[in-house]
Design a protein around this motif. Structure first.
Motif, PDB file in Angstrom:
ATOM      1  N   ALA A  29       0.919  -1.253   0.040  1.00  0.00           N
ATOM      2  CA  ALA A  29       0.088  -0.136  -0.083  1.00  0.00           C
ATOM      3  C   ALA A  29       1.196   1.260   0.143  1.00  0.00           C
ATOM      4  N   ILE A  43      -4.284   0.371  -6.452  1.00  0.00           N
ATOM      5  CA  ILE A  43      -4.683  -0.056  -5.210  1.00  0.00           C
ATOM      6  C   ILE A  43      -6.214  -0.311  -5.329  1.00  0.00           C
ATOM      7  N   LEU A  44      -7.059   0.367  -6.121  1.00  0.00           N
ATOM      8  CA  LEU A  44      -8.357  -0.098  -6.253  1.00  0.00           C
ATOM      9  C   LEU A  44      -8.742  -1.651  -6.800  1.00  0.00           C
ATOM     10  N   ARG A  47      -7.386  -4.071  -3.913  1.00  0.00           N
ATOM     11  CA  ARG A  47      -8.323  -4.308  -3.119  1.00  0.00           C
ATOM     12  C   ARG A  47      -9.565  -4.898  -3.659  1.00  0.00           C
ATOM     13  N   ASP A  48     -10.055  -4.884  -4.877  1.00  0.00           N
ATOM     14  CA  ASP A  48     -11.171  -5.586  -5.474  1.00  0.00           C
ATOM     15  C   ASP A  48     -10.611  -7.356  -5.297  1.00  0.00           C
ATOM     16  N   ALA A  51     -10.550  -8.692  -2.003  1.00  0.00           N
ATOM     17  CA  ALA A  51     -11.983  -9.005  -1.491  1.00  0.00           C
ATOM     18  C   ALA A  51     -12.462 -10.639  -2.417  1.00  0.00           C
ATOM     19  N   HIS A  70       1.059   2.625   4.361  1.00  0.00           N
ATOM     20  CA  HIS A  70      -0.441   3.134   4.222  1.00  0.00           C
ATOM     21  C   HIS A  70      -0.581   4.151   5.314  1.00  0.00           C
ATOM     22  N   ALA A  94     -12.363  -8.055   3.349  1.00  0.00           N
ATOM     23  CA  ALA A  94     -12.577  -6.925   2.416  1.00  0.00           C
ATOM     24  C   ALA A  94     -12.607  -5.580   2.879  1.00  0.00           C
ATOM     25  N   ALA A  97      -8.915  -4.166   3.834  1.00  0.00           N
ATOM     26  CA  ALA A  97      -8.294  -4.034   2.606  1.00  0.00           C
ATOM     27  C   ALA A  97      -8.769  -2.713   2.053  1.00  0.00           C
ATOM     28  N   ALA A  98     -10.210  -2.389   2.057  1.00  0.00           N
ATOM     29  CA  ALA A  98     -10.639  -1.274   1.429  1.00  0.00           C
ATOM     30  C   ALA A  98     -10.326   0.055   2.339  1.00  0.00           C
ATOM     31  N   THR A 101      -5.087   3.282   2.391  1.00  0.00           N
ATOM     32  CA  THR A 101      -4.639   4.195   1.432  1.00  0.00           C
ATOM     33  C   THR A 101      -3.214   4.484   1.356  1.00  0.00           C
TER      34      THR A 101
END
Length: 467
Positions: A29, A43-44, A47-48, A51, A70, A94, A97-98, A101
């Motif tokens: 991160a 990063i998005l 994250r997906d 999850a 992060h 999930a 992880a979300a 940042t």
């Protein structure tokens, strides 16, 4: 890719009669994860994928989540055990992880070492899955450190997924970490690759069937491709310095280079490409697919603003000086690289989102600090020098003298004087860190010395009698 995933799946899966070892997923991160693949921040995508992995794991699978980079810019110790190893709760996994940042550095070695300690790898089998997009920025030799770790944890295996890692040196470093521990390195270039790689190394995906012979190549279709850039997501199109477009064929082929148009348009075959943009301090490289009759690909530069103020003491007088902005973890820049300078009193910089080291120097006083600049926002950063500013004048009979030389020195432990500043002006002006000094003035061919102690925030005139 299919062969590599099959090998990883076979390696990660435990025999039916054996107990599956605890696993720990380490998610990079660091700030470089704001870079984009197919138009989305990495990063998005990560994250997906994490999850989806948590939802796909068999009930009772024991795995934890660790992350680095992060919370704090410039901190090689920014490593957090986000979820300890245990039966995976998909929703909780999930959600945690979300909440990551990207902000800071990439301490791969320290993270792997911390993960091995968490898993008790020196006493029992353990599995680590490292997902990273870049090169180590804290430890000088992560490969050697991985070998040393394996020597004390014989049943530790580290699988490494390199997500959108283009530099051969970075790929080699990540691969070496895996190979040194008996793991394997898998390169993932897209969101689909990443999801498949995670599934394979955690043995949630079936082994792929042998690949069928590839069909004969079809005649390439062409696309009218337009390139444009924006400072932030959803912002207007902005001009850039130059564009370079590379077709990721084998071997790669440069389509345009150094193109200064704001929105270059060209006709290209369908396929995968890399757009490289130079715009001010921004040097962005982004990969994407081209298909269809018409396509506009927008590169988001992620630009923020850094405003600066230099102070002599906390809450004290503002002073001018020289500012230097050094990259710490910034896409397209090397750690420690100077990306911007200014001599303005209220310096302002337009910077790519990232972690920076901000340095300020006034006279002989210098200080620096870490700062994170987010896209689309303005950050004001103060730096306190803990210094004094004085103007010194030699006087005789109460009147100022000209034709003098000034030196400021510190006395070393052995009694010797070391000069740190000098001036040939009648009134010497110095900015100095708070402390004790020997002030020397040369008058009538001879040096006169005075001891002086300066406090942080002190300003004003000092008269030095030479009667």
């Amino acid at each position: 890719m299919r062969a590599a995933l099959a090998l990883l799946a076979a390696l990660a899966a435990a025999p039916a009669a054996a107990q599956t070892p605890d696993a720990l997923l380490i998610l990079d991160a660091s700030n470089s994860m704001w870079g984009r693949v197919d138009g989305r921040p990495k990063i998005l995508i990560a994250r997906d994928a994490v999850a989806a992995l948590a939802r796909a794991l068999p009930t009772g699978t024991r795995m934890g989540l660790m992350a680095f980079g992060h919370r704090r810019p410039g901190d090689c110790g920014d490593i957090e055990l986000v979820m300890p190893p245990g039966p995976v709760d998909p929703a909780g996994f999930a959600a945690r992880a979300a909440g990551l940042t990207p902000r800071g550095r990439t301490p791969l070695t320290a993270a792997i070492t911390r993960a091995a300690e968490t898993l008790g790898a020196s006493d029992r089998p353990a599995r680590i899955i490292l997902l990273s997009d870049g090169i180590e920025t804290c430890h000088p030799d992560p490969c050697g450190a991985a070998r040393a770790l394996k020597a004390t944890a014989a049943e530790l295996v580290v699988h490494v997924i390199g997500f959108d890692v283009a530099e051969p040196s970075a790929q080699a470093q990540l691969a070496c970490i895996a190979e040194a521990t008996g793991g394997r390195f898998v390169s993932a270039a897209s969101a689909g690759d990443l999801a498949a790689a995670l599934a394979a190394v955690t043995a949630t995906a079936p082994l792929p069937a042998p690949a069928a012979p590839p069909p004969p190549p079809a005649a390439p279709t062409e696309t009218n491709l337009t390139l444009e850039a924006a400072e932030i997501d959803g912002g207007p199109s902005v001009p850039v310095g130059t564009w370079t477009l590379v077709a990721l064929t084998d071997p790669p082929r440069t389509v345009i280079s150094g193109d200064g148009r704001a929105r270059p348009s060209l006709r290209v075959p369908a396929g995968r490409y890399e757009a490289r943009v130079n715009a001010g301090t921004a040097r962005i490289a982004e990969r994407f697919d081209v298909s269809g009759a018409e396509q506009v690909h927008r590169v988001v530069l992620n630009i923020g603003t850094l405003r600066t103020r230099g102070l002599l003491a906390p809450g004290g007088t503002q002073t001018g000086g020289n500012w230097t902005v050094l990259a710490d973890e910034v896409p397209g820049a090397r750690p420690g690289e100077s990306v911007a300078t200014s001599g303005a009193r209220d310096a302002q910089f337009r910077l790519v989102q990232g972690s920076y080291r901000l340095r300020f120097r006034a006279g002989e006083a210098e200080a620096e600090t870490d700062v994170f600049v987010p896209a689309g926002q303005t950050v004001t950063q103060e730096i306190v020098l803990n210094a004094a500013q004085v103007a010194v004048t030699a006087t005789r009979g109460g009147r100022p003298l000209g034709g003098v030389l000034w030196e400021v020195a510190v006395r070393e432990p052995d009694g010797q004087l070391r000069r740190i500043a000098s001036s040939g002006a009648a009134t010497g002006r110095f900015t100095l860190p708070a402390g004790s000094y020997v002030l020397r003035v040369r008058v009538d061919g001879a040096w006169r010395e005075s001891a002086v102690t300066l406090a942080a925030g002190q300003t004003g005139d000092l008269a030095v009698p030479v009667d």
